[in-house]
Design a protein around this motif. Structure first.
Motif, PDB file in Angstrom:
ATOM      1  N   ALA A 100       0.852  -1.186   0.000  1.00 15.54           N
ATOM      2  CA  ALA A 100       0.000   0.000   0.000  1.00 15.54           C
ATOM      3  C   ALA A 100       0.888   1.235   0.000  1.00 15.54           C
ATOM      4  N   PRO A 101       0.387   2.348  -0.496  1.00 17.16           N
ATOM      5  CA  PRO A 101       1.194   3.580  -0.467  1.00 17.16           C
ATOM      6  C   PRO A 101       1.521   3.975   0.972  1.00 17.16           C
ATOM      7  N   ALA A 102       2.596   4.716   1.128  1.00 19.94           N
ATOM      8  CA  ALA A 102       2.973   5.229   2.441  1.00 19.94           C
ATOM      9  C   ALA A 102       2.172   6.490   2.733  1.00 19.94           C
ATOM     10  N   PHE A 103       1.431   6.473   3.826  1.00 23.89           N
ATOM     11  CA  PHE A 103       0.658   7.643   4.246  1.00 23.89           C
ATOM     12  C   PHE A 103       1.645   8.718   4.700  1.00 23.89           C
ATOM     13  N   ASN A 104       1.517   9.924   4.167  1.00 23.15           N
ATOM     14  CA  ASN A 104       2.429  11.013   4.487  1.00 23.15           C
ATOM     15  C   ASN A 104       1.851  11.856   5.619  1.00 23.15           C
ATOM     16  N   ALA A 105       2.377  11.674   6.821  1.00 23.20           N
ATOM     17  CA  ALA A 105       1.850  12.381   7.993  1.00 23.20           C
ATOM     18  C   ALA A 105       2.127  13.877   7.921  1.00 23.20           C
ATOM     19  N   ASP A 106       3.238  14.270   7.295  1.00 32.66           N
ATOM     20  CA  ASP A 106       3.517  15.701   7.147  1.00 32.66           C
ATOM     21  C   ASP A 106       2.450  16.369   6.283  1.00 32.66           C
ATOM     22  N   SER A 107       2.057  15.693   5.217  1.00 32.33           N
ATOM     23  CA  SER A 107       1.009  16.229   4.348  1.00 32.33           C
ATOM     24  C   SER A 107      -0.311  16.338   5.102  1.00 32.33           C
ATOM     25  N   ALA A 108      -0.667  15.297   5.854  1.00 35.61           N
ATOM     26  CA  ALA A 108      -1.910  15.328   6.634  1.00 35.61           C
ATOM     27  C   ALA A 108      -1.874  16.449   7.667  1.00 35.61           C
ATOM     28  N   TYR A 109      -0.711  16.651   8.269  1.00 35.13           N
ATOM     29  CA  TYR A 109      -0.569  17.739   9.252  1.00 35.13           C
ATOM     30  C   TYR A 109      -0.825  19.083   8.567  1.00 35.13           C
ATOM     31  N   GLN A 110      -0.260  19.272   7.381  1.00 35.40           N
ATOM     32  CA  GLN A 110      -0.460  20.532   6.660  1.00 35.40           C
ATOM     33  C   GLN A 110      -1.912  20.709   6.226  1.00 35.40           C
ATOM     34  N   PHE A 111      -2.572  19.622   5.858  1.00 31.36           N
ATOM     35  CA  PHE A 111      -3.998  19.715   5.529  1.00 31.36           C
ATOM     36  C   PHE A 111      -4.809  20.144   6.752  1.00 31.36           C
ATOM     37  N   THR A 112      -4.406  19.671   7.920  1.00 34.46           N
ATOM     38  CA  THR A 112      -5.075  20.082   9.161  1.00 34.46           C
ATOM     39  C   THR A 112      -4.860  21.573   9.401  1.00 34.46           C
ATOM     40  N   ALA A 113      -3.600  21.992   9.295  1.00 28.10           N
ATOM     41  CA  ALA A 113      -3.266  23.393   9.533  1.00 28.10           C
ATOM     42  C   ALA A 113      -3.959  24.325   8.537  1.00 28.10           C
ATOM     43  N   LYS A 114      -4.085  23.874   7.296  1.00 28.43           N
ATOM     44  CA  LYS A 114      -4.736  24.706   6.283  1.00 28.43           C
ATOM     45  C   LYS A 114      -6.188  24.976   6.660  1.00 28.43           C
ATOM     46  N   GLN A 115      -6.892  23.958   7.098  1.00 23.31           N
ATOM     47  CA  GLN A 115      -8.285  24.163   7.512  1.00 23.31           C
ATOM     48  C   GLN A 115      -8.369  25.130   8.688  1.00 23.31           C
ATOM     49  N   VAL A 116      -7.492  24.949   9.667  1.00 20.30           N
ATOM     50  CA  VAL A 116      -7.495  25.813  10.846  1.00 20.30           C
ATOM     51  C   VAL A 116      -7.185  27.255  10.453  1.00 20.30           C
ATOM     52  N   SER A 117      -6.366  27.438   9.421  1.00 17.86           N
ATOM     53  CA  SER A 117      -5.969  28.791   9.022  1.00 17.86           C
ATOM     54  C   SER A 117      -7.150  29.638   8.557  1.00 17.86           C
ATOM     55  N   PHE A 118      -8.228  29.010   8.128  1.00 15.42           N
ATOM     56  CA  PHE A 118      -9.402  29.776   7.717  1.00 15.42           C
ATOM     57  C   PHE A 118     -10.120  30.400   8.916  1.00 15.42           C
ATOM     58  N   GLY A 119      -9.863  29.869  10.102  1.00 15.23           N
ATOM     59  CA  GLY A 119     -10.605  30.269  11.293  1.00 15.23           C
ATOM     60  C   GLY A 119     -11.650  29.217  11.610  1.00 15.23           C
ATOM     61  N   PRO A 120     -12.396  29.396  12.701  1.00 16.11           N
ATOM     62  CA  PRO A 120     -13.447  28.431  13.041  1.00 16.11           C
ATOM     63  C   PRO A 120     -14.435  28.262  11.885  1.00 16.11           C
ATOM     64  N   ARG A 121     -14.668  26.989  11.489  1.00 13.56           N
ATOM     65  CA  ARG A 121     -15.525  26.702  10.334  1.00 13.56           C
ATOM     66  C   ARG A 121     -16.972  26.531  10.780  1.00 13.56           C
ATOM     67  N   VAL A 122     -17.519  27.584  11.337  1.00 11.11           N
ATOM     68  CA  VAL A 122     -18.888  27.569  11.863  1.00 11.11           C
ATOM     69  C   VAL A 122     -19.854  27.883  10.733  1.00 11.11           C
ATOM     70  N   PRO A 123     -20.890  27.072  10.539  1.00  9.68           N
ATOM     71  CA  PRO A 123     -21.861  27.370   9.476  1.00  9.68           C
ATOM     72  C   PRO A 123     -22.359  28.804   9.540  1.00  9.68           C
ATOM     73  N   ASN A 124     -22.557  29.391   8.369  1.00 10.52           N
ATOM     74  CA  ASN A 124     -23.000  30.775   8.173  1.00 10.52           C
ATOM     75  C   ASN A 124     -21.862  31.786   8.283  1.00 10.52           C
ATOM     76  N   SER A 125     -20.622  31.335   8.475  1.00 10.41           N
ATOM     77  CA  SER A 125     -19.496  32.258   8.592  1.00 10.41           C
ATOM     78  C   SER A 125     -18.702  32.295   7.286  1.00 10.41           C
ATOM     79  N   ALA A 126     -17.925  33.375   7.096  1.00 11.96           N
ATOM     80  CA  ALA A 126     -17.082  33.494   5.914  1.00 11.96           C
ATOM     81  C   ALA A 126     -15.996  32.426   5.906  1.00 11.96           C
ATOM     82  N   ALA A 127     -15.439  32.119   7.088  1.00  6.95           N
ATOM     83  CA  ALA A 127     -14.395  31.092   7.172  1.00  6.95           C
ATOM     84  C   ALA A 127     -14.934  29.741   6.721  1.00  6.95           C
TER      85      ALA A 127
END
Length: 345
Positions: free
Chosen positions: A46-73
């Motif tokens: 199986a392919p090797a799961f890249n934890a650094d990439s997953a970490y960056q995907f996590t950080a990218k979502q957080v960078s938008f701010g709280p993802r609360v429905p009805n908000s710009a973030a």
């Protein structure tokens, strides 16, 4: 998500559950249906799961701010997720919906469905929620503040995204024998918690609607794609924190015990048994309640074990749920395990 049992009853329930004959490590051989009861199959490449990439995907979502429905973030993050899946070559559908929250607000939600190998007859669904709770009601100092939801929301989406990235990077000859559907639910975490919000009115009480998991409830009644079926589903929820431990949640065992065994057994063979522990725990209300009702046998991989008198980690629904608690080792344990499960099909 919330517990299906009141905390006062949980310790007794856990004692009873862990005393049951079926509460065995997946390396035991009492159950002939358990994969471990037969000769160990070869682990396919199986392919090797890249934890650094997953970490960056996590950080990218957080960078938008709280993802609360009805908000710009929330809108910006949803747009990024759709664009990211499309860039990976997955077939993407959006399912907008409006739902009333427990406090009477009309939430503008959006479920996101991304399909890898849509032509494949056999399919496995990977679920997660991409919204964040609008208030840190368990926080002792800032109970009304929004939270980053780095683990409770972003980590599950990040693991699913990295799995999609790995699948998309493989030549046709090295893809798994199943199609994979990543279904991200919205408005999962805008629910009423009687233990922290007793001063508020749950306007959904008696309406036949659960205040949690609004997106998966909508999908259950209006499946996308229409008539959707899968061999089974795996829900990711709170799968990226340091020290996480994933127990075998009760509804998961009731609805898809073979899948629980398959995942925990695979994790053990890969050396991740410190994360996927052989402990049975009571059920919780999470998106898998409604995907199971929709006919997709689903298990929940979630950090759900005793933490003192609590059955969720200390950061749960507090402002401490930020990038400081995210751990690459945990992301890798979950992502590599599920990738391997897909390749074993």
């Amino acid at each position: 998500m919330r517990l299906l049992w009141r905390p006062a009853a949980l310790l007794a329930a856990t004692v009873l559950l862990t005393a049951c004959p079926d509460n065995k490590s997946t390396t035991e051989t009492a159950d002939p249906a358990d994969p471990a009861a037969t000769a160990e199959p070869e682990l396919r490449k199986a392919p090797a799961f890249n934890a650094d990439s997953a970490y960056q995907f996590t950080a990218k979502q957080v960078s938008f701010g709280p993802r609360v429905p009805n908000s710009a973030a929330h809108v910006k993050c949803g747009n990024w997720l759709v664009a990211k899946f499309k860039a990976l070559g997955l077939q993407v559908q959006e399912q907008p919906f409006t739902a009333m929250a427990f406090d009477g607000k009309q939430l503008q939600g959006r479920n996101i469905i991304a399909r890898f190998a849509p032509q494949a007859a056999r399919r496995v669904a990977l679920f997660a929620h991409w919204d964040t709770r609008p208030f840190a009601d368990k926080d002792k100092t800032k109970p009304n503040a929004p939270l980053d939801g780095a683990n409770d929301g972003a980590s599950g989406v990040a693991v699913a995204l990295e799995i999609a990235r790995q699948l998309a990077a493989q030549p046709d000859s090295l893809t798994p024998a199943v199609g994979v559907d990543i279904i991200l639910f919205d408005a999962e975490d805008y629910g009423y918690d009687s233990s922290t919000q007793a001063d508020k009115e749950n306007k959904l009480a008696g309406a036949g609607v659960e205040s949690w998991c609004l997106g998966s409830q909508h999908w259950m009644k209006n499946k996308v794609p229409a008539g959707y079926k899968a061999d089974y589903g795996i829900l990711f929820d709170m799968v990226g924190a340091k020290g996480a431990r994933f127990s075998r949640e009760e509804l998961s065992r009731q609805q898809a015990n073979d899948v629980v065994n398959k995942v925990w057994y695979t994790a053990s063979r890969l050396g991740f048994s410190d994360y996927f522990i052989p402990q049975d725990m009571p059920g919780i209300t999470d998106d898998h309640v409604f995907t199971n009702q929709a006919g997709v046998r689903t298990i929940d991989i979630i950090d759900h074990v005793p933490y003192g008198d609590e059955f969720f980690p200390p950061y749960h629904h507090t402002t401490q749920d930020n990038m400081s608690i995210i751990d690459r080792g945990t992301l890798r344990a979950v992502g590599q395990t599920v990738l391997q499960v897909l390749y074993q099909e």
